[in-house]
Design a protein around this motif. Structure first.
Motif, PDB file in Angstrom:
ATOM      1  N   ASN A   1       1.569   6.669  -6.639  1.00 47.51           N
ATOM      2  CA  ASN A   1       1.107   7.689  -7.471  1.00 47.51           C
ATOM      3  C   ASN A   1       1.373   8.465  -6.560  1.00 47.51           C
ATOM      4  O   ASN A   1       1.147   9.892  -6.904  1.00 47.51           O
ATOM      5  CB  ASN A   1       0.049   6.999  -6.987  1.00 47.51           C
ATOM      6  N   GLY A   2       2.223   8.863  -6.335  1.00 46.94           N
ATOM      7  CA  GLY A   2       1.847  10.787  -5.724  1.00 46.94           C
ATOM      8  C   GLY A   2       0.630  10.703  -4.324  1.00 46.94           C
ATOM      9  O   GLY A   2       1.092  11.608  -3.999  1.00 46.94           O
ATOM     10  N   MET A   3       0.710   9.782  -3.785  1.00 47.98           N
ATOM     11  CA  MET A   3      -0.409  10.008  -2.717  1.00 47.98           C
ATOM     12  C   MET A   3       0.612   9.958  -1.402  1.00 47.98           C
ATOM     13  O   MET A   3       1.516   9.313  -1.830  1.00 47.98           O
ATOM     14  CB  MET A   3      -0.628   9.325  -3.089  1.00 47.98           C
ATOM     15  N   GLU A   4       0.188  10.472  -0.590  1.00 46.90           N
ATOM     16  CA  GLU A   4       0.054   9.559   0.949  1.00 46.90           C
ATOM     17  C   GLU A   4      -1.010   9.362   1.558  1.00 46.90           C
ATOM     18  O   GLU A   4      -2.443   9.206   1.086  1.00 46.90           O
ATOM     19  CB  GLU A   4       0.241  10.753   1.453  1.00 46.90           C
ATOM     20  N   ILE A   5      -1.046   8.243   2.489  1.00 53.83           N
ATOM     21  CA  ILE A   5      -1.654   7.108   3.331  1.00 53.83           C
ATOM     22  C   ILE A   5      -1.925   6.757   4.524  1.00 53.83           C
ATOM     23  O   ILE A   5      -1.089   7.713   4.162  1.00 53.83           O
ATOM     24  CB  ILE A   5      -1.980   5.484   2.102  1.00 53.83           C
TER      25      ILE A   5
ATOM     26  N   ALA B   1       0.858  -1.548  -0.079  1.00 55.33           N
ATOM     27  CA  ALA B   1      -0.188   0.286  -0.047  1.00 55.33           C
ATOM     28  C   ALA B   1       0.629   1.233   0.195  1.00 55.33           C
ATOM     29  O   ALA B   1       0.228   2.344  -0.715  1.00 55.33           O
ATOM     30  CB  ALA B   1      -1.103   0.008   1.416  1.00 55.33           C
ATOM     31  N   GLU B   2       2.181   1.073   0.047  1.00 55.20           N
ATOM     32  CA  GLU B   2       3.014   2.354   1.119  1.00 55.20           C
ATOM     33  C   GLU B   2       3.728   1.950  -0.707  1.00 55.20           C
ATOM     34  O   GLU B   2       3.443   3.915  -0.400  1.00 55.20           O
ATOM     35  CB  GLU B   2       3.695   2.541   2.095  1.00 55.20           C
ATOM     36  N   ALA B   3       3.845   1.194  -1.666  1.00 56.67           N
ATOM     37  CA  ALA B   3       4.571   1.782  -2.463  1.00 56.67           C
ATOM     38  C   ALA B   3       3.953   2.249  -3.251  1.00 56.67           C
ATOM     39  O   ALA B   3       4.141   3.046  -4.515  1.00 56.67           O
ATOM     40  CB  ALA B   3       4.873   0.406  -2.782  1.00 56.67           C
TER      41      ALA B   3
END
Length: 134
Positions: free
Chosen positions: A38-42, A31-33
């Motif tokens: 995709n240039g997002m934070e989770i 999920a983090e990768a």
């Protein structure tokens, strides 16, 4: 006797928790990768939720394929059981069939297992009469 049963259950539960924890770590890593790619934070609560849902889905999938194998009278799961488990998702089922066909195509002909028919072997053995020595 009872302590052996309890110890076996404890070991099985510990192994299950270890598997769950490893699965969770892998899910978090994926999920983090993906988020980073995709240039997002989770957020961590979302990652934990996704991880738990994925593990529960994997548990249910394992139960389903085991039941499909049992229904077919087998003790082990095969590729057809996995494909059958995806019957509600046409795209996934097609991908699994394609993957299965690719694996079969790569497998050397001599290593492919032939289905045994124990009923015919048993019947043939019954049809043979023993020859008595004079």
């Amino acid at each position: 006797m009872g302590s052996d049963v309890d110890r076996g259950e404890e070991e099985e539960e510990a192994a299950s928790e270890l598997l769950r924890d490893r699965f969770r770590l892998c899910t978090i890593s994926i999920a983090e990768a993906e988020a980073k790619q995709n240039g997002m934070e989770i957020s961590q609560p979302i990652v934990a939720c996704i991880s738990d849902l994925a593990f529960k889905y994997a548990q249910q999938l394992a139960k389903d394929v085991e039941l499909f194998a049992q229904h077919a009278g087998r003790k082990s799961v095969n590729m057809e059981d996995v494909i059958l488990s995806a019957h509600r998702n046409d795209h996934l089922a097609a991908s699994l069939r394609s993957f299965s066909n690719d694996l079969k195509a790569k497998e050397p002909q001599s290593e492919r297992k032939r289905k045994k028919n124990p009923k015919k072997e048993n019947k043939a053995a019954e049809d043979v009469l023993p020859i008595a020595d004079p």
